[in-house]
Design a protein around this motif. Sequence first.
Motif, PDB file in Angstrom:
ATOM      1  N   HIS A   1       7.256  66.920  71.221  1.00 15.83           N
ATOM      2  CA  HIS A   1       5.823  66.624  71.006  1.00 15.83           C
ATOM      3  C   HIS A   1       5.544  66.263  69.622  1.00 15.83           C
ATOM      4  N   GLY A   2       6.521  65.927  68.820  1.00 14.11           N
ATOM      5  CA  GLY A   2       6.349  65.854  67.283  1.00 14.11           C
ATOM      6  C   GLY A   2       7.222  66.990  66.456  1.00 14.11           C
ATOM      7  N   THR A   3       6.661  67.077  65.265  1.00 12.94           N
ATOM      8  CA  THR A   3       7.383  68.042  64.414  1.00 12.94           C
ATOM      9  C   THR A   3       7.666  69.501  64.914  1.00 12.94           C
ATOM     10  N   GLU A   4       8.526  70.271  64.859  1.00 13.60           N
ATOM     11  CA  GLU A   4       8.815  71.794  65.295  1.00 13.60           C
ATOM     12  C   GLU A   4       9.152  72.495  63.883  1.00 13.60           C
ATOM     13  N   VAL A   5       8.757  73.693  63.662  1.00 10.38           N
ATOM     14  CA  VAL A   5       9.050  74.507  62.744  1.00 10.38           C
ATOM     15  C   VAL A   5       9.700  75.638  63.307  1.00 10.38           C
ATOM     16  N   LEU A   6      10.730  76.399  62.726  1.00  7.33           N
ATOM     17  CA  LEU A   6      11.326  77.519  63.167  1.00  7.33           C
ATOM     18  C   LEU A   6      10.694  78.781  62.277  1.00  7.33           C
ATOM     19  N   LEU A   7       9.913  79.609  63.083  1.00  5.16           N
ATOM     20  CA  LEU A   7       9.155  80.809  62.750  1.00  5.16           C
ATOM     21  C   LEU A   7      10.022  82.021  63.062  1.00  5.16           C
ATOM     22  N   GLN A   8       9.894  83.069  62.367  1.00  3.19           N
ATOM     23  CA  GLN A   8      10.284  84.506  62.688  1.00  3.19           C
ATOM     24  C   GLN A   8       9.397  85.343  62.878  1.00  3.19           C
ATOM     25  N   LEU A   9       9.569  86.299  63.866  1.00  2.00           N
ATOM     26  CA  LEU A   9       8.601  87.349  64.165  1.00  2.00           C
ATOM     27  C   LEU A   9       9.035  88.739  62.956  1.00  2.00           C
ATOM     28  N   ARG A  10       8.333  89.033  62.333  1.00  2.00           N
ATOM     29  CA  ARG A  10       8.584  90.142  61.489  1.00  2.00           C
ATOM     30  C   ARG A  10       8.426  91.377  61.930  1.00  2.00           C
ATOM     31  N   ARG A  11       9.476  92.102  61.469  1.00  2.00           N
ATOM     32  CA  ARG A  11       9.750  93.700  61.750  1.00  2.00           C
ATOM     33  C   ARG A  11      10.313  94.515  60.791  1.00  2.00           C
ATOM     34  N   GLY A  12       9.965  95.638  60.557  1.00  2.00           N
ATOM     35  CA  GLY A  12      10.560  96.518  59.927  1.00  2.00           C
ATOM     36  C   GLY A  12      10.576  96.417  58.271  1.00  2.00           C
ATOM     37  N   THR A  13       9.483  95.366  57.954  1.00  4.51           N
ATOM     38  CA  THR A  13       9.506  95.119  56.381  1.00  4.51           C
ATOM     39  C   THR A  13       8.521  95.702  55.617  1.00  4.51           C
ATOM     40  N   GLY A  14       7.450  96.306  56.325  1.00  2.90           N
ATOM     41  CA  GLY A  14       6.622  97.037  55.692  1.00  2.90           C
ATOM     42  C   GLY A  14       5.472  95.985  55.252  1.00  2.90           C
ATOM     43  N   TYR A  15       5.729  94.719  55.469  1.00  6.84           N
ATOM     44  CA  TYR A  15       4.552  93.750  55.208  1.00  6.84           C
ATOM     45  C   TYR A  15       4.524  92.540  56.174  1.00  6.84           C
ATOM     46  N   MET A  16       3.367  92.627  56.752  1.00  7.10           N
ATOM     47  CA  MET A  16       2.866  91.658  57.817  1.00  7.10           C
ATOM     48  C   MET A  16       3.805  91.741  58.996  1.00  7.10           C
ATOM     49  N   ASP A  17       4.231  92.930  59.262  1.00 11.01           N
ATOM     50  CA  ASP A  17       5.234  93.144  60.553  1.00 11.01           C
ATOM     51  C   ASP A  17       4.304  92.837  61.986  1.00 11.01           C
ATOM     52  N   ASP A  18       5.054  92.286  62.712  1.00  9.67           N
ATOM     53  CA  ASP A  18       4.351  91.829  64.129  1.00  9.67           C
ATOM     54  C   ASP A  18       3.733  90.506  63.742  1.00  9.67           C
ATOM     55  N   HIS A  19       3.846  89.665  62.772  1.00  7.92           N
ATOM     56  CA  HIS A  19       3.288  88.538  62.306  1.00  7.92           C
ATOM     57  C   HIS A  19       4.574  87.429  62.395  1.00  7.92           C
ATOM     58  N   TRP A  20       3.877  86.080  62.845  1.00  8.50           N
ATOM     59  CA  TRP A  20       5.069  84.998  62.633  1.00  8.50           C
ATOM     60  C   TRP A  20       4.917  84.665  61.314  1.00  8.50           C
ATOM     61  N   ALA A  21       6.145  84.184  60.718  1.00 14.23           N
ATOM     62  CA  ALA A  21       6.286  83.571  59.354  1.00 14.23           C
ATOM     63  C   ALA A  21       7.356  82.735  59.414  1.00 14.23           C
ATOM     64  N   ALA A  22       7.620  82.433  58.007  1.00 13.42           N
ATOM     65  CA  ALA A  22       8.700  81.212  57.740  1.00 13.42           C
ATOM     66  C   ALA A  22       9.821  81.994  58.108  1.00 13.42           C
TER      67      ALA A  22
END
Length: 175
Positions: free
Chosen positions: A41-62
């Motif tokens: 359905h068009g362009t897709e981007v790969l995201l990671q689910l942050r964990r254990g970093t101390g910054y924005m954990d449990d957020h999707w990110a680059a």
Amino acid sequence: MTTASTPAAPDTRTTGRTPQELGRFVVVPAAYVFLTRDGAHGTEVLLQLRRGTGYMDDHWAAAAAGHVEQGETAYAAAQREATEELGVSDLDLIFVTAMHRTRGGEPIDERIDFFFTARAWTGEPRVVEPEKCAGLRWVGLAELGELPQPVVPHERAVLSAIGAGTTTPYSTFGF
């Protein structure tokens, strides 16, 4: 001209004084990589689910991002982070934007972020640092509603601009 036998005079404006003592703040540079591909359905981007970093954990990110190290260019940092975090190399990086952002607090909150996309690379993206990443997911950019929640806010702003085709070389966030 300074030669090997004539050392340069110390810079008396900064010797022994912190940037804060000089009335300046320190800007922390980081590089971000959005791997992209054509999807059903068009362009897709790969995201990671942050964990254990101390910054924005449990957020999707680059899927790959990190600080630019001393003596390193943002471009080199993007290549290095993609290898360290995703196991991919030889990325064909395309510069997207430099984002100046703040959270309006401590000097550590003053940032300059360099965002890149890549449509070509060597290797298959995978989680290399499971202590910092709970998983990877390809998501479509056609509709922001397709992005998993929550997404790191300043990265969501860049993803929105990429999806809409409205990126600019310089952007701001938090001002």
